[in-house]
Write a protein that holds these residues in place. Sequence first.
Motif, PDB file in Angstrom:
ATOM      1  N   ALA A  43       0.832  -1.201   0.000  1.00 33.14           N
ATOM      2  CA  ALA A  43       0.000   0.000   0.000  1.00 33.14           C
ATOM      3  C   ALA A  43       0.866   1.250   0.000  1.00 33.14           C
ATOM      4  O   ALA A  43       0.564   2.235  -0.669  1.00 33.14           O
ATOM      5  N   LYS A  44       1.959   1.205   0.748  1.00 32.53           N
ATOM      6  CA  LYS A  44       2.835   2.373   0.818  1.00 32.53           C
ATOM      7  C   LYS A  44       4.227   1.926   1.224  1.00 32.53           C
ATOM      8  O   LYS A  44       4.381   1.016   2.035  1.00 32.53           O
ATOM      9  N   LEU A  45       5.236   2.576   0.647  1.00 28.80           N
ATOM     10  CA  LEU A  45       6.614   2.368   1.088  1.00 28.80           C
ATOM     11  C   LEU A  45       6.977   3.547   1.999  1.00 28.80           C
ATOM     12  O   LEU A  45       6.355   4.612   1.906  1.00 28.80           O
ATOM     13  N   PRO A  46       7.984   3.363   2.874  1.00 30.12           N
ATOM     14  CA  PRO A  46       8.217   4.385   3.896  1.00 30.12           C
ATOM     15  C   PRO A  46       8.948   5.642   3.416  1.00 30.12           C
ATOM     16  O   PRO A  46       9.316   6.480   4.239  1.00 30.12           O
ATOM     17  N   GLY A  47       9.155   5.790   2.100  1.00 23.21           N
ATOM     18  CA  GLY A  47       9.810   6.995   1.606  1.00 23.21           C
ATOM     19  C   GLY A  47       9.346   7.260   0.193  1.00 23.21           C
ATOM     20  O   GLY A  47       8.506   6.528  -0.348  1.00 23.21           O
ATOM     21  N   ASP A  48       9.934   8.265  -0.432  1.00 23.83           N
ATOM     22  CA  ASP A  48       9.504   8.649  -1.772  1.00 23.83           C
ATOM     23  C   ASP A  48      10.275   7.846  -2.814  1.00 23.83           C
ATOM     24  O   ASP A  48      11.064   8.390  -3.565  1.00 23.83           O
ATOM     25  N   PHE A  49      10.060   6.546  -2.814  1.00 26.80           N
ATOM     26  CA  PHE A  49      10.710   5.678  -3.795  1.00 26.80           C
ATOM     27  C   PHE A  49       9.733   4.602  -4.244  1.00 26.80           C
ATOM     28  O   PHE A  49       8.674   4.417  -3.635  1.00 26.80           O
ATOM     29  N   LEU A  50      10.095   3.913  -5.346  1.00 23.82           N
ATOM     30  CA  LEU A  50       9.149   3.028  -6.035  1.00 23.82           C
ATOM     31  C   LEU A  50       9.292   1.566  -5.652  1.00 23.82           C
ATOM     32  O   LEU A  50       8.386   0.774  -5.882  1.00 23.82           O
ATOM     33  N   VAL A  51      10.453   1.216  -5.104  1.00 25.74           N
ATOM     34  CA  VAL A  51      10.729  -0.206  -4.871  1.00 25.74           C
ATOM     35  C   VAL A  51      11.684  -0.355  -3.689  1.00 25.74           C
ATOM     36  O   VAL A  51      12.505   0.525  -3.414  1.00 25.74           O
ATOM     37  N   GLU A  52      11.519  -1.468  -2.995  1.00 22.27           N
ATOM     38  CA  GLU A  52      12.411  -1.827  -1.884  1.00 22.27           C
ATOM     39  C   GLU A  52      12.606  -3.344  -1.986  1.00 22.27           C
ATOM     40  O   GLU A  52      11.663  -4.065  -2.322  1.00 22.27           O
ATOM     41  N   ILE A  53      13.841  -3.813  -1.761  1.00 20.93           N
ATOM     42  CA  ILE A  53      14.115  -5.255  -1.888  1.00 20.93           C
ATOM     43  C   ILE A  53      14.897  -5.719  -0.665  1.00 20.93           C
ATOM     44  O   ILE A  53      15.815  -5.027  -0.217  1.00 20.93           O
ATOM     45  N   GLU A  54      14.528  -6.886  -0.134  1.00 23.38           N
ATOM     46  CA  GLU A  54      15.326  -7.506   0.921  1.00 23.38           C
ATOM     47  C   GLU A  54      15.817  -8.854   0.426  1.00 23.38           C
ATOM     48  O   GLU A  54      15.171  -9.476  -0.424  1.00 23.38           O
TER      49      GLU A  54
END
Length: 145
Positions: free
Chosen positions: A126-137
């Motif tokens: 629904a939302k990422l914690p900053g102004d970016f489009l993708v996060e990967i772990e």
Amino acid sequence: MKLISIFATCLAVAGTACAYNATGPVTYLGSQSKLLSGGATAQGLVYTSGTTPSFNGSIVEGGIKNQTAQIIKNIEVVLEEAGTSLANILKCTVFLADIEDYAAMNEVYQKMLPYPKPARTALQVAKLPGDFLVEIEAIAAIPYY
Ligand SMILES: *[C@@H]1O[C@H](CO)[C@@H](O)[C@H](O)[C@H]1NC(C)=O
Ligand SMILES: *[C@@H]1O[C@H](CO)[C@@H](O)[C@H](O)[C@H]1NC(C)=O
Ligand SMILES: *[C@@H]1O[C@H](CO)[C@@H](O)[C@H](O)[C@H]1NC(C)=O
């Protein structure tokens, strides 16, 4: 006989502990931005934090492809600090702000991650914690030394 076998077991356990002696936080990216931890290692595994497309503390421009590439580079330095590499990733989880970006993310991901590809989960959040489009772990194995 019994005492000798207990002693041998202790030696074996001590040997195992040495082989897996890479336990603790991985903080390399702390030199780029104020991350708590780039990842954590234990027992021959490293778990990266949800890695963002930051370079030197700023989110990179250039859309989903460039952001995906920057994240994978950031994961690579965390893994290298932990004594491993992209080739030893077992599992990635990809969080997208918009699942419509999946194909473009995947194009870069496919190129940058060596064969055989790790297991992967990709989903829209629904939302990422900053102004970016993708996060990967990523979770990677640390080879024995
Ligand atoms: C294991 O880690 C400790 C603490 O960082 C270090 O002092 C020791 O030299 C390491 N041992 C090996 C075999 O790498
Ligand atoms: C990163 O930021 C620091 C402080 O703003 C600056 O001194 C340094 O040159 C930057 N590094 C790169 C590679 O841009
Ligand atoms: C892509 O990201 C890099 C940093 O990884 C940055 O130097 C470059 O300007 C970005 N490209 C575009 C087109 O924004």
